[in-house]
Design a protein around this motif. Structure first.
Motif, mmCIF file in Angstrom:
data_model
loop_
_atom_site.group_PDB
_atom_site.id
_atom_site.type_symbol
_atom_site.label_atom_id
_atom_site.label_comp_id
_atom_site.label_asym_id
_atom_site.label_seq_id
_atom_site.Cartn_x
_atom_site.Cartn_y
_atom_site.Cartn_z
ATOM 1 N N GLY A 170 -65.784 -61.065 28.377
ATOM 2 C CA GLY A 170 -64.674 -60.694 27.508
ATOM 3 C C GLY A 170 -63.582 -61.748 27.523
ATOM 4 N N SER A 171 -63.286 -62.284 28.705
ATOM 5 C CA SER A 171 -62.251 -63.307 28.820
ATOM 6 C C SER A 171 -62.681 -64.602 28.144
ATOM 7 N N ALA A 172 -63.955 -64.986 28.318
ATOM 8 C CA ALA A 172 -64.446 -66.231 27.717
ATOM 9 C C ALA A 172 -64.438 -66.150 26.198
ATOM 10 N N VAL A 173 -64.890 -65.027 25.658
ATOM 11 C CA VAL A 173 -64.907 -64.869 24.207
ATOM 12 C C VAL A 173 -63.482 -64.744 23.673
ATOM 13 N N ALA A 174 -62.596 -64.103 24.437
ATOM 14 C CA ALA A 174 -61.198 -64.003 24.016
ATOM 15 C C ALA A 174 -60.555 -65.384 23.914
#
Length: 401
Positions: A342-346
């Motif tokens: 989630g953090s990487a895609v965000a």
């Protein structure tokens, strides 16, 4: 990884449910683009100022990503998407009720913040659930729904605005978001999120995750490339009514051009599986850059030679190439940090929408300084260069963050 989609019906249902949410977010983001000339007249404001309504949605969308990504990792991506689509419905209703241009800007900012939690976390959720070998095709199906939202944002708003006005267009967008919330809420009751809620991440933990993600050198081209791509492709969008309307019919043509952009992307979604088998991802990225450059050239000819319909065909080529390139970047990003997806895609969405938000201002300045034709040609060549750069980069190796 265990694949929870042994039953294809489960995957199909998830694509439909989250695809509808993606459709609603894309519809909200693009619905005002063909109406900028009307909004400028309605509020007696310069077109250049009103065009920044596109940035008023895209910039908050970008800025909220570093917050929503870790929250999605901690509390469940499905839960956050459900909350955000509900908030989007409310903020779009506020857009329809805005008493003036300042109020519309404020409501669009709130809508951008809400929409920021829909597609990026959906992308991360599919990254969690679908094996890499099948992921690009699965994500392309969800992307197709978002593309239909792009298409509807141009065609529907340009077509119905003469009947219901821009406020009526906003009410239609609010209704679509509310219906999407109801569908997602019903599905959430049927199949709760697989991951249990976790503790709220501390600022130190969030910072640690992002440092680990950025420590992966193969992620740098993805984040930098998607920023440039978003800036160059979407910068001309709010100016389409001007570029295609030298004879006074720009609003209708701008709506059709945005619909053609979405139709090109939908064509990519239908071709994705074939292209991956036939030429592979890297060659597909190079082809994508060439298509965008060709489409920008056609749009430049539409302005320079006063052949506005050439810009419609150019928009189709730009959409086909853009979504081909962007979907390839998306898939690579899902492997940057599998344990903090989630953090990487965000971070990817942050870079992309930061580029989108800068695009209208940069393109407007380039058009004022050099003219529309050089600005469009430079945008096309820039996307081509990005596609070549990324296609030569090796596939992302994950950091086990």
């Amino acid at each position: 990884m265990d694949n929870p989609f042994a039953d294809p019906r489960t995957l199909r249902r998830m694509i439909v449910v989250f695809g509808f949410a993606g459709f609603s977010g894309a519809l909200a983001g693009r619905a005002l683009d063909p109406l900028m000339a009307e909004l400028a007249l309605d509020f007696a404001a310069p077109h250049e100022r009103v065009a920044l309504l596109a940035s008023a949605f895209a910039l908050p969308y970008a800025l909220v990503q570093p917050v929503l990504g870790p929250i999605g990792d901690a509390f469940g991506k499905r839960r956050v998407v459900l909350l955000c689509i509900g908030l989007l419905a409310v903020t779009l209703a506020l857009c329809a009720l805005a008493p003036g241009l300042d109020g519309l800007f404020a409501a669009r900012i709130a809508a951008g913040l809400a929409a920021g939690g829909i597609f990026p976390l959906t992308l991360a959720l599919f990254g969690d659930s679908v094996p890499m070998a099948q992921r690009q095709v699965a994500i392309s199906r969800v992307l197709a729904c978002a593309i239909l939202g792009q298409l509807a944002g141009g065609a529907v708003s340009g077509g119905i605005a003469p009947l219901v006005g821009w406020r009526g267009v906003m009410w239609v967008c609010a209704a679509a978001a509310a219906l999407s919330w109801a569908v997602l809420w019903r599905d959430a009751r049927r199949q709760p999120a697989a991951a249990p809620p976790g503790p709220a991440p501390s600022p130190a933990e969030v910072a640690r995750r992002y440092r680990a993600i950025l420590a992966n050198p193969r992620a740098h081209p993805l984040y930098g490339g998607v920023f440039i791509e978003g800036m160059l492709v979407f910068g001309p969008m709010p100016f389409l009514a001007v570029l295609l309307g030298q004879d006074g019919h720009g609003t209708l043509r701008a709506g059709i051009a945005i619909a053609a952009f979405g139709l090109g992307g939908f064509g990519y979604a239908l071709l994705a599986a074939f292209l991956l088998r036939a030429i592979g991802q890297a060659a597909m990225m190079r082809l994508a850059g060439g298509l965008v450059a060709l489409g920008m050239t056609a749009t430049a000819l539409a302005w320079g030679l006063e052949r506005p319909w050439a810009g419609i065909g150019g928009s189709f080529l730009i959409g086909l190439g853009f979504f081909m390139l962007h979907n390839s970047i998306q898939v690579r990003v899902t492997e940057v940090a599998p344990l903090a997806r989630g953090s990487a895609v965000a971070l990817h969405a942050f870079s992309y929408f930061l580029g989108q938000s800068a695009g209208p201002g940069v393109f407007g300045l380039a058009m004022a300084l050099a003219g529309a034709v050089p600005a469009l040609l430079a945008a096309g060549l820039g996307v081509l260069a990005v596609s070549l750069w990324l296609s030569l980069a090796p596939a992302t190796q994950p950091n086990r963050t």
